[in-house]
Design an enzyme around this catalytic site. Sequence first.
Site, PDB file in Angstrom:
ATOM      1  N   GLU A 184     -11.581   2.327  17.989  1.00  0.00           N
ATOM      2  CA  GLU A 184     -12.378   1.826  17.511  1.00  0.00           C
ATOM      3  C   GLU A 184     -14.012   1.301  17.595  1.00  0.00           C
ATOM      4  O   GLU A 184     -13.609   0.455  18.295  1.00  0.00           O
ATOM      5  CB  GLU A 184     -12.302   1.154  15.794  1.00  0.00           C
ATOM      6  CG  GLU A 184     -11.961   2.131  15.042  1.00  0.00           C
ATOM      7  CD  GLU A 184     -11.077   1.586  13.474  1.00  0.00           C
ATOM      8  OE1 GLU A 184     -10.452   2.034  13.137  1.00  0.00           O
ATOM      9  OE2 GLU A 184     -11.998   1.239  12.883  1.00  0.00           O
ATOM     10  N   ILE A 217       1.029  -0.882   0.244  1.00  0.00           N
ATOM     11  CA  ILE A 217       0.176  -0.151   0.063  1.00  0.00           C
ATOM     12  C   ILE A 217       1.059   1.259   0.101  1.00  0.00           C
ATOM     13  O   ILE A 217       0.659   1.911  -0.660  1.00  0.00           O
ATOM     14  CB  ILE A 217      -0.619  -0.312   1.503  1.00  0.00           C
ATOM     15  CG1 ILE A 217      -2.141  -1.509   1.563  1.00  0.00           C
ATOM     16  CG2 ILE A 217      -1.868   1.124   1.623  1.00  0.00           C
ATOM     17  CD1 ILE A 217      -2.802  -1.572   2.244  1.00  0.00           C
ATOM     18  N   ARG A 262      -3.771   1.515  10.986  1.00  0.00           N
ATOM     19  CA  ARG A 262      -4.664   0.799  12.290  1.00  0.00           C
ATOM     20  C   ARG A 262      -4.383   2.071  13.587  1.00  0.00           C
ATOM     21  O   ARG A 262      -3.058   2.775  12.916  1.00  0.00           O
ATOM     22  CB  ARG A 262      -3.699  -0.578  12.555  1.00  0.00           C
ATOM     23  CG  ARG A 262      -3.920  -1.301  11.871  1.00  0.00           C
ATOM     24  CD  ARG A 262      -5.994  -2.148  12.448  1.00  0.00           C
ATOM     25  NE  ARG A 262      -6.234  -3.522  11.124  1.00  0.00           N
ATOM     26  CZ  ARG A 262      -6.432  -3.086  10.616  1.00  0.00           C
ATOM     27  NH1 ARG A 262      -6.795  -2.199   9.486  1.00  0.00           N
ATOM     28  NH2 ARG A 262      -7.433  -4.329   9.537  1.00  0.00           N
ATOM     29  N   HIS A 268     -13.232   4.142   9.099  1.00  0.00           N
ATOM     30  CA  HIS A 268     -12.369   2.783   8.424  1.00  0.00           C
ATOM     31  C   HIS A 268     -13.163   2.027   7.365  1.00  0.00           C
ATOM     32  O   HIS A 268     -13.730   1.552   7.248  1.00  0.00           O
ATOM     33  CB  HIS A 268     -12.292   1.960   9.829  1.00  0.00           C
ATOM     34  CG  HIS A 268     -11.644   0.881   9.298  1.00  0.00           C
ATOM     35  ND1 HIS A 268     -10.874   0.311  10.323  1.00  0.00           N
ATOM     36  CD2 HIS A 268     -10.907  -0.036   8.272  1.00  0.00           C
ATOM     37  CE1 HIS A 268     -10.114  -0.394   9.794  1.00  0.00           C
ATOM     38  NE2 HIS A 268      -9.561  -0.450   8.842  1.00  0.00           N
TER      39      HIS A 268
HETATM   40  C1  GLV Z   1      -8.693  -3.206   6.370  1.00  0.00           C
HETATM   41  O1  GLV Z   1      -8.691  -1.817   7.243  1.00  0.00           O
HETATM   42  C2  GLV Z   1      -8.161  -4.058   6.058  1.00  0.00           C
HETATM   43  O2  GLV Z   1      -6.706  -5.084   6.785  1.00  0.00           O
HETATM   44  O3  GLV Z   1      -8.057  -5.166   5.274  1.00  0.00           O
END
Ligand code: GLV
Length: 323
Positions: free
Chosen positions: A266, A156, A237, A284
């Site tokens: 959360e 990512i 996170r 989220h």
């Molecule tokens: C989302 O937060 C994931 O970890 O897929």
Amino acid sequence: MKKVYVTRLIPQKALDILRPECQLEVNPHDRVLEKEELVAAAYGAEGLLCLLTDQIDAELLDQLPRLRLVANCAVGYDNINVQACTQRNIAVSNTPGVLTETTADMAWALLMAAARRVVEADQYVRKGKFKGWAPMLFLGREVNRKVLGVIGMGRIGMAVAKRAVGFNMPVIYYNPTRKSLEEERRLGILYRDLETLLKEADYISIHVPLSEKTRHLIGEQELKRMKKSAYLINTSRGPVINEKALVQALRDDELAGAALDVYEEEPELAPGLAELKNVTLAPHIASATVETRTRMAVMAAENLLTGLKGEKIPNLINPEINR
Ligand code: GLV
């Protein structure tokens, strides 16, 4: 047929894959199940398709003695005690790859929204406050040519970095293990230690998994190191940032703003966070597109099915189990 329990309603395509192959049961409620409810509902299941909101801990596992497979419908799996699963010979899988680009898109959406005050401006217009163009109205901060700092250069992080090219932004990164020089050159990224990155970046986007090493990676000291004009974006996170320290830093103008998709407790927010003007908040949803959520659910279902059939599970997290 073997019982499979799905802890929340997921895209139909995934359920259609599972239904002919197992005795499928799905949580009928539109909410997370309490532990006792989950035990009662999933009792006897060999497979569990779960979500990041389910805490899969030793206590739960001990009450589900037939469980052999846990397929998390998420790339992050900090909600699962993997060691406890391994000790009980339970295979754990996740859904990597299919949400990379979508999450990177959201990190950029948050970055842009924060820098250009999109949410504040939207509310202003809706409230009928817009009385015409004005030279000092909603001045934000430039994005193009600013320095992007990426913390965590995995899939990512790399997708976020790639997008910076179009904005002519130099990209610096911090990762526990440095990439090869070839890869750095290919991606156009420069390595910095965390302290230097915090000092140099105008926008900092976090993309590390949550672990004991990354919990509170960004705390009071780290926030103080950031430029006063910088923005912090978190789509990883919540507990990676000390949220209480962030609220204080934002109050004290230690940084210009933050854009968060994830929270430490959360769905609770740290006291004062929602009252701040210089934060953009999302619930989220970084992977929440029709396409991606379908891909994730299908991948989790396929992980589960291959496991049920005794075949090699594609996205197995604990290959050390005996199968
Ligand atoms: C989302 O937060 C994931 O970890 O897929």
